[in-house]
Design an enzyme around this catalytic site. Structure first.
Site, PDB file in Angstrom:
ATOM      1  N   ARG A  35     -41.770  47.002  88.157  1.00 18.79           N
ATOM      2  CA  ARG A  35     -42.604  45.648  87.796  1.00 18.79           C
ATOM      3  C   ARG A  35     -41.260  44.781  88.425  1.00 18.79           C
ATOM      4  O   ARG A  35     -40.000  45.000  88.427  1.00 18.79           O
ATOM      5  CB  ARG A  35     -41.597  45.180  86.033  1.00 18.79           C
ATOM      6  N   ASP A  44     -54.570  51.253  78.643  1.00 16.87           N
ATOM      7  CA  ASP A  44     -55.166  50.399  77.038  1.00 16.87           C
ATOM      8  C   ASP A  44     -56.189  50.010  76.932  1.00 16.87           C
ATOM      9  O   ASP A  44     -57.215  50.127  75.591  1.00 16.87           O
ATOM     10  CB  ASP A  44     -54.160  49.066  77.227  1.00 16.87           C
ATOM     11  N   ASP A  78     -53.882  43.563  83.804  1.00 16.73           N
ATOM     12  CA  ASP A  78     -54.248  42.009  84.130  1.00 16.73           C
ATOM     13  C   ASP A  78     -52.591  41.510  84.338  1.00 16.73           C
ATOM     14  O   ASP A  78     -53.235  39.907  85.893  1.00 16.73           O
ATOM     15  CB  ASP A  78     -54.353  40.607  83.172  1.00 16.73           C
ATOM     16  N   ASP A 110     -58.138  47.125  78.100  1.00 21.64           N
ATOM     17  CA  ASP A 110     -58.335  45.641  77.629  1.00 21.64           C
ATOM     18  C   ASP A 110     -58.311  44.832  78.525  1.00 21.64           C
ATOM     19  O   ASP A 110     -58.433  43.715  78.794  1.00 21.64           O
ATOM     20  CB  ASP A 110     -56.802  45.865  77.094  1.00 21.64           C
ATOM     21  N   THR A 125     -54.680  51.323  83.695  1.00 20.94           N
ATOM     22  CA  THR A 125     -54.078  50.959  82.825  1.00 20.94           C
ATOM     23  C   THR A 125     -54.884  51.855  82.039  1.00 20.94           C
ATOM     24  O   THR A 125     -55.784  52.112  81.752  1.00 20.94           O
ATOM     25  CB  THR A 125     -53.829  49.575  81.899  1.00 20.94           C
ATOM     26  N   ARG A 163     -51.012  47.795  72.498  1.00 22.46           N
ATOM     27  CA  ARG A 163     -49.329  46.197  71.826  1.00 22.46           C
ATOM     28  C   ARG A 163     -50.368  45.727  71.720  1.00 22.46           C
ATOM     29  O   ARG A 163     -50.294  45.249  70.538  1.00 22.46           O
ATOM     30  CB  ARG A 163     -48.598  46.266  72.845  1.00 22.46           C
ATOM     31  N   GLY A 171     -48.046  48.732  84.923  1.00 22.23           N
ATOM     32  CA  GLY A 171     -47.563  50.341  84.353  1.00 22.23           C
ATOM     33  C   GLY A 171     -48.484  51.610  84.770  1.00 22.23           C
ATOM     34  O   GLY A 171     -49.331  51.125  85.095  1.00 22.23           O
TER      35      GLY A 171
HETATM   36  P1  ADP Z   1     -49.779  45.067  84.973  1.00 26.19           P
HETATM   37  O1  ADP Z   1     -50.045  44.916  85.791  1.00 26.19           O
HETATM   38  O2  ADP Z   1     -49.769  46.441  84.001  1.00 26.19           O
HETATM   39  O3  ADP Z   1     -49.631  44.579  83.472  1.00 26.19           O
HETATM   40  P2  ADP Z   1     -47.323  44.089  84.718  1.00 26.19           P
HETATM   41  O4  ADP Z   1     -47.473  42.690  83.620  1.00 26.19           O
HETATM   42  O5  ADP Z   1     -45.816  43.760  84.056  1.00 26.19           O
HETATM   43  O6  ADP Z   1     -48.004  44.849  84.369  1.00 26.19           O
HETATM   44  O7  ADP Z   1     -46.934  43.374  85.803  1.00 26.19           O
HETATM   45  C1  ADP Z   1     -47.077  43.643  87.043  1.00 26.19           C
HETATM   46  C2  ADP Z   1     -46.277  42.924  87.704  1.00 26.19           C
HETATM   47  O8  ADP Z   1     -47.328  41.842  88.267  1.00 26.19           O
HETATM   48  C3  ADP Z   1     -44.882  41.737  87.658  1.00 26.19           C
HETATM   49  O9  ADP Z   1     -43.830  42.385  87.873  1.00 26.19           O
HETATM   50  C4  ADP Z   1     -45.034  41.016  88.558  1.00 26.19           C
HETATM   51  O10 ADP Z   1     -44.189  41.951  90.481  1.00 26.19           O
HETATM   52  C5  ADP Z   1     -46.575  40.430  88.900  1.00 26.19           C
HETATM   53  N1  ADP Z   1     -46.806  39.897  88.183  1.00 26.19           N
HETATM   54  C6  ADP Z   1     -46.956  39.728  86.725  1.00 26.19           C
HETATM   55  N2  ADP Z   1     -47.259  38.058  85.946  1.00 26.19           N
HETATM   56  C7  ADP Z   1     -47.781  37.409  87.502  1.00 26.19           C
HETATM   57  C8  ADP Z   1     -47.376  36.137  88.083  1.00 26.19           C
HETATM   58  N3  ADP Z   1     -47.568  35.558  86.005  1.00 26.19           N
HETATM   59  N4  ADP Z   1     -47.219  36.111  88.844  1.00 26.19           N
HETATM   60  C9  ADP Z   1     -47.027  36.543  90.221  1.00 26.19           C
HETATM   61  N5  ADP Z   1     -46.499  38.205  89.613  1.00 26.19           N
HETATM   62  C10 ADP Z   1     -46.724  38.379  88.442  1.00 26.19           C
END
Ligand code: ADP
Length: 328
Positions: free
Chosen positions: A77, A133, A108, A135, A131, A177, A16
Site C-alpha cells: 500500500r 473478496d 478498486d 467485490d 482480490t 469487510r 491486497g
Molecule cells: P486494493 O487495490 O486491493 O483495493 P488499496 O485500496 O490499498 O488496495 O489500494 C492500493 C494502492 O492504490 C494504495 O496503496 C495507493 O497507492 C493506491 N490508491 C488507492 N486509492 C488511491 C487514490 N484515490 N489515488 C491514488 N492512488 C490510490
C-alpha cells in the site's frame, strides 16, 4: 495513444495480494513476448514506480510461478501515490524506463490510483481484478476468490469433524469487510446452519431462529459462518450473546484470518488469471485504456474504471434463499 505506439508495457501488482496474481503476471509477460512487446515489472506496488524499482521481464522470468500464491513482484500500500507529487515521481520513472502503458493487477483502490494517474499524465492504464473478496463490478469472479473459497471450505470441513465429535457450535469468521461473497458461498458449500453477511442486515433473532430450527431438526452440532463485516458486532459477541440465550450449548469461535489469502491458486483462478492477463495486453494493443478486463458469462469484457470502482457487485438473493432451504 495509437496501438502501434505501444512498445513497452509495465505491469504492477498492487493492494491486497491474492492467489493467482502470479498466473496473471505470467500471462501478461508471455503475451507481451508473443506480440513482441517489451515488458517491465514494477516491484512493491506503486512504491516501485516512485522509487524506480523496475525490472525487465522476459518469458523465462515467469517460469514456475503459475502455481504459486502471493506475487513475486511483491505488493504494497503506497500512501505517496495518493499525492500528486508522488504520481509525478512515478511518471518521471515511467518515462525513464520508456514504459508506454501500464497493467495494474489489484483491487478498486489500485484502479482508482491508475485512473488518476492516466488522467494526469496520459499514460494508458488497464486493470486486472485481483482480490479474494470478489467485490469488483465488471467481472463474475475476481482472481483469488475461488482459491479463497476452497481454503475456507477445507478449513470448515476440518472444524466440522471436531464440532460433530463434541456436539459443539462453531462461529467461524471469514474475510469480507464489506462483502459477503466468501461467507455466503463457503457457507452453502460447507453446510452452515446460518450465514451472516453485511449485505443482509441480519437481526440476532434470525440467528436464534436458525439455531432453534437446527435443534428441532435434531442437529447436535452447528456451523455458523460470519463475514468479517457483518453488523451485529463480530463473532466473539455473537458467541457471547448466543451462550447467554442458550447456556447449554458448547460454543467455540474460529477466525480463519490470513490463511484465506495464501496458497496455490485453484485451476479456476489460474485459467481466469491467464485469460485476463492476455486480455489486458490485447486490450492495450487495441487502444483501450482506463478500463478493467473481466469475464462475464464466460466472455472477456472491458468495464470503464469509473464504473468498476463505483458500482457494486450484488449478492445473489437466490443463494440466500437456498442457504435457508438447506439449513433444515
Ligand atoms: P486494493 O487495490 O486491493 O483495493 P488499496 O485500496 O490499498 O488496495 O489500494 C492500493 C494502492 O492504490 C494504495 O496503496 C495507493 O497507492 C493506491 N490508491 C488507492 N486509492 C488511491 C487514490 N484515490 N489515488 C491514488 N492512488 C490510490
Amino acid at each position: 495513444m495509437a496501438k502501434s505506439d505501444i512498445k513497452t508495457i509495465g505491469v504492477v501488482t498492487s493492494g491486497g495480494d491474492a492467489p493467482g496474481m502470479n498466473a496473471a503476471l505470467r500471462a501478461v509477460v508471455r503475451a507481451c513476448s508473443y506480440y513482441k512487446l517489451r515488458c517491465k515489472g514494477i516491484r512493491l506496488g506503486y512504491e516501485g514506480l516512485i522509487t524506480n524499482n523496475i525490472v525487465e521481464l522476459g518469458p523465462r522470468s515467469v517460469s514456475n510461478i503459475i502455481n504459486r500464491g502471493g506475487t513475486i513482484l511483491k505488493t504494497a500500500r503506497c500512501a505517496e501515490f495518493r499525492t500528486e507529487e508522488g504520481r509525478k515521481k512515478a511518471y518521471e520513472n515511467i518515462k525513464k524506463n520508456e514504459i508506454d502503458a501500464l497493467i495494474v493487477i489489484g483491487g478498486d483502490g489500485s484502479f482508482t490510483g491508475a485512473h488518476n494517474f492516466e488522467k494526469e499524465f496520459g499514460i494508458p492504464t488497464l486493470g486486472v481484478p485481483g482480490t479474494i473478496d470478489n467485490d469488483i463490478f465488471g467481472t463474475d469472479n475476481t482472481i483469488g476468490y475461488d482459491t479463497a473459497l476452497n481454503t475456507v471450505i477445507n478449513a470448515i470441513d476440518k472444524i466440522r469433524d471436531t464440532a460433530t465429535s463434541h456436539n459443539r457450535m462453531f462461529f467461524i469468521e471469514v474475510m469480507g469487510r464489506d462483502a459477503g461473497f466468501i461467507a455466503l458461498n463457503s457457507g452453502i458449500a460447507s453446510g452452515a446452519q446460518d450465514i451472516l453477511i453485511p449485505e443482509k442486515k441480519d437481526e440476532i433473532e434470525e440467528l436464534f431462529e436458525a439455531i432453534q430450527r437446527g435443534e428441532k431438526a435434531g442437529k447436535l452440532s452447528n456451523i455458523i459462518v460470519v463475514a468479517e463485516g457483518e453488523e451485529l458486532g463480530g463473532v466473539y459477541d455473537l458467541a457471547k450473546f448466543t451462550k447467554m440465550k442458550y447456556p447449554k450449548y458448547d460454543i467455540r469461535v474460529t477466525v480463519l484470518g490470513h490463511i484465506q489469502r495464501g496458497g496455490e491458486p485453484t485451476c479456476a483462478d489460474r485459467v481466469l488469471a491467464s485469460r485476463l492477463g492476455v486480455a489486458a495486453v490485447e486490450g492495450l494493443m487495441e487502444g483501450r485504456s482506463s478500463v478493467m478486463a473481466g469475464i462475464r458469462s464466460n466472455n472477456v469484457v472491458f468495464t470503464p474504471f469509473d464504473e468498476a470502482i463505483v458500482k457494486q457487485n450484488v449478492i445473489n438473493n437466490e443463494l440466500i434463499r437456498i442457504a435457508d432451504i438447506l439449513a433444515r
